[in-house]
Write an enzyme that holds these catalytic residues in place. Structure first.
Site, PDB file in Angstrom:
ATOM      1  N   TYR A 142     -72.673  24.353 -36.002  1.00 56.56           N
ATOM      2  CA  TYR A 142     -72.520  25.218 -37.171  1.00 56.56           C
ATOM      3  C   TYR A 142     -73.453  26.404 -36.979  1.00 56.56           C
ATOM      4  O   TYR A 142     -74.672  26.253 -37.012  1.00 56.56           O
ATOM      5  CB  TYR A 142     -72.853  24.425 -38.431  1.00 56.56           C
ATOM      6  CG  TYR A 142     -72.748  25.170 -39.752  1.00 56.56           C
ATOM      7  CD1 TYR A 142     -72.273  26.481 -39.831  1.00 56.56           C
ATOM      8  CD2 TYR A 142     -73.119  24.543 -40.933  1.00 56.56           C
ATOM      9  CE1 TYR A 142     -72.182  27.144 -41.043  1.00 56.56           C
ATOM     10  CE2 TYR A 142     -73.030  25.194 -42.156  1.00 56.56           C
ATOM     11  CZ  TYR A 142     -72.574  26.496 -42.202  1.00 56.56           C
ATOM     12  OH  TYR A 142     -72.486  27.151 -43.410  1.00 56.56           O
ATOM     13  N   LYS A 170     -68.322  25.957 -35.816  1.00 56.30           N
ATOM     14  CA  LYS A 170     -68.013  26.594 -37.094  1.00 56.30           C
ATOM     15  C   LYS A 170     -68.749  27.928 -37.098  1.00 56.30           C
ATOM     16  O   LYS A 170     -69.978  27.974 -37.155  1.00 56.30           O
ATOM     17  CB  LYS A 170     -68.482  25.726 -38.263  1.00 56.30           C
ATOM     18  CG  LYS A 170     -68.303  26.413 -39.624  1.00 56.30           C
ATOM     19  CD  LYS A 170     -68.906  25.602 -40.768  1.00 56.30           C
ATOM     20  CE  LYS A 170     -68.784  26.383 -42.084  1.00 56.30           C
ATOM     21  NZ  LYS A 170     -69.376  25.674 -43.224  1.00 56.30           N
TER      22      LYS A 170
END
Length: 302
Positions: A142, A170
């Protein structure tokens, strides 16, 4: 089966909703409401859920609550592969323990921030991801340089992928140019849309998944938008994107948790309160979110 279709081989692809977490009036976790919400999201076109992310207010949960949220999501989803818990923590050992808990619960993947209590250098970031990847469950990185102060640049992501530590990222930086550099440096690394308000741009650039916020309120419309975008059907996607963008951009603002929960309340979903230190929206911000949500409801989004 297309590259952007959810499947158990790559369960981090498709629309994975970063779920909000419903609290009762006394701010205890309402696991029954959460289970119903997870099942409803999947029934309305979403592929899976991401519990215990920032949108799920994981920082405010006790260890027992956090573990139970994962178990509730797995049971409600009907297939643990559809669940990607956030496993962020202050220490790598603690993140590894949360990854172990996710694996024991039968989850298909986990979402991991880099170290976020100091500006970790590349060596520390790589060691952090190596530690958690050692559990054996697929790890999605992330990248949120705004909140973590650590930037997972395309070069660093390529190194992490080369280490065998991550399967996807992400991407929340908002810099859509990075999509092309990531594809050049690590062509097998899956790019996942990490911010709702760059969905179309990253989909066109080759994203194969979306870790999403606003489907909590409008899953069917968001699913139509996502699938049109990744298919290159701009005739369908662009009008939808323009119609929803005044809402989607709240996913990238400081008040994103309260904003999405307020939109859920208006749309008839279990939004409800947030735990401190977050407080309800007021004034111009509350009015802006309410106006955009009511407009979306009036236009038939659901």
């Amino acid at each position: 089966m297309t590259a952007t279709t959810w499947n158990t081989d790559r369960p981090w692809r498709g629309i994975m909703v970063a779920t909000t977490l419903p609290f009762r009036e006394d701010l205890s976790v309402d696991h029954d409401a959460y289970a119903e919400h997870v099942a409803w999201l999947i029934a309305n076109g979403c592929d899976g859920v991401v519990p215990n992310g920032s949108l799920g207010e994981y920082q405010t949960l006790t260890d027992a609550e956090r573990a139970q949220v994962v178990r509730t999501a797995v049971e409600a989803a009907g297939d643990g592969a559809r669940v990607m818990p956030g496993v962020a923590a202050y220490g790598s050992a603690e993140s590894r323990r949360w990854a172990e808990q996710a694996a024991e619960a039968g989850c298909g993947s986990v979402l991991l921030l880099p170290p976020n209590t100091y500006r970790a250098d590349a060596a520390a970031v790589r060691a952090h991801y190596t530690e958690v990847a050692g559990v054996g469950i697929p790890v999605v990185a992330y990248n949120n340089p705004f909140d973590t102060k650590v930037d997972l640049t395309p070069d660093l992501l390529a190194r992490l992928h080369g280490d065998g530590s991550i399967v996807a990222v992400k991407e929340f930086s908002g810099d859509v140019r990075r999509a092309y550099e990531i594809a050049e440096l690590a062509p097998e690394l899956d790019l996942l849309i990490g911010a709702d308000d760059v969905l179309l741009e990253l989909a066109v650039a080759g994203a194969v998944g979306w870790i999403a916020g606003y489907p909590n309120a409008f899953p069917a419309s968001c699913a139509t938008l996502y699938h049109a975008a990744v298919a290159g059907d701009l005739a369908t996607a662009l009008p939808l994107y323009k119609s929803l963008h005044s809402l989607l951009r709240w996913d990238s603002k400081t008040e994103f948790v309260q904003s999405i929960k307020l939109s859920m309340d208006i749309a008839g979903r279990p939004g409800g309160p947030t735990r401190p230190p977050r407080h309800p929206l007021t004034g111009a911000i509350e009015a802006a979110v309410r106006t955009a949500t009511e407009k979306a409801v009036a236009e038939g989004h659901h």
